[in-house]
Scaffold this motif. Structure first.
Motif, PDB file in Angstrom:
ATOM      1  N   ASP A 176      -7.123  -0.191   9.218  1.00 52.89           N
ATOM      2  CA  ASP A 176      -7.106  -1.643   8.946  1.00 52.89           C
ATOM      3  C   ASP A 176      -6.491  -2.461  10.079  1.00 52.89           C
ATOM      4  O   ASP A 176      -5.715  -3.392   9.857  1.00 52.89           O
ATOM      5  CB  ASP A 176      -6.391  -1.945   7.627  1.00 52.89           C
ATOM      6  CG  ASP A 176      -7.139  -1.377   6.422  1.00 52.89           C
ATOM      7  OD1 ASP A 176      -8.385  -1.428   6.440  1.00 52.89           O
ATOM      8  OD2 ASP A 176      -6.488  -0.891   5.489  1.00 52.89           O
TER       9      ASP A 176
ATOM     10  N   LEU B 235      -3.572  -4.833   8.430  1.00 56.20           N
ATOM     11  CA  LEU B 235      -3.500  -5.116   7.008  1.00 56.20           C
ATOM     12  C   LEU B 235      -2.521  -4.122   6.408  1.00 56.20           C
ATOM     13  O   LEU B 235      -2.761  -2.902   6.440  1.00 56.20           O
ATOM     14  CB  LEU B 235      -4.876  -4.972   6.357  1.00 56.20           C
ATOM     15  CG  LEU B 235      -4.916  -5.120   4.840  1.00 56.20           C
ATOM     16  CD1 LEU B 235      -4.479  -6.526   4.440  1.00 56.20           C
ATOM     17  CD2 LEU B 235      -6.299  -4.817   4.320  1.00 56.20           C
TER      18      LEU B 235
ATOM     19  N   SER C 297      -1.685  -2.481   3.803  1.00 58.67           N
ATOM     20  CA  SER C 297      -2.048  -1.982   2.470  1.00 58.67           C
ATOM     21  C   SER C 297      -1.049  -0.911   2.044  1.00 58.67           C
ATOM     22  O   SER C 297      -0.205  -0.474   2.826  1.00 58.67           O
ATOM     23  CB  SER C 297      -3.459  -1.404   2.511  1.00 58.67           C
ATOM     24  OG  SER C 297      -3.501  -0.308   3.401  1.00 58.67           O
ATOM     25  N   ASP C 298      -1.161  -0.477   0.810  1.00 58.61           N
ATOM     26  CA  ASP C 298      -0.244   0.550   0.297  1.00 58.61           C
ATOM     27  C   ASP C 298      -0.242   1.802   1.158  1.00 58.61           C
ATOM     28  O   ASP C 298       0.785   2.449   1.317  1.00 58.61           O
ATOM     29  CB  ASP C 298      -0.608   0.919  -1.143  1.00 58.61           C
ATOM     30  CG  ASP C 298      -0.219  -0.158  -2.141  1.00 58.61           C
ATOM     31  OD1 ASP C 298       0.599  -1.034  -1.787  1.00 58.61           O
ATOM     32  OD2 ASP C 298      -0.741  -0.122  -3.268  1.00 58.61           O
TER      33      ASP C 298
END
Length: 83
Positions: A29, A45, A47-48
């Motif tokens: 990402d 990004l 993200s988790d």
């Protein structure tokens, strides 16, 4: 074609298109958001999957972002490189 003989605008456009297909960057990402001679800017990004157990961005994710964007910055100079 020699990378140094490509007009700068064409080179930057090719780099931006490549960044959208780059396997590592895409998988993690990472997006290139700006390019100019000797400069690249990007974003990650968060993200988790990029978070550590403390829910902060993992240092490896940040290092991957820095390495990827540095590689694109070098490429803006018409130099082929591997980081």
């Amino acid at each position: 074609m020699d990378p140094e003989s490509i007009p700068q605008e064409v080179l930057f456009e090719k780099l931006l298109r490549h960044s959208l297909k780059d396997g590592y960057a895409g998988h993690n990402d990472i997006r290139v958001t700006a390019l100019r001679e000797g400069f690249a800017q990007g974003e990650l990004l968060a993200s988790d999957q990029a978070l550590n157990p403390l829910k902060m961005v993992h240092g490896g994710a940040l290092t991957g972002l820095a390495d990827t964007i540095a590689g694109f910055a070098v490429c803006t100079l018409g130099v082929q490189s591997v980081t």
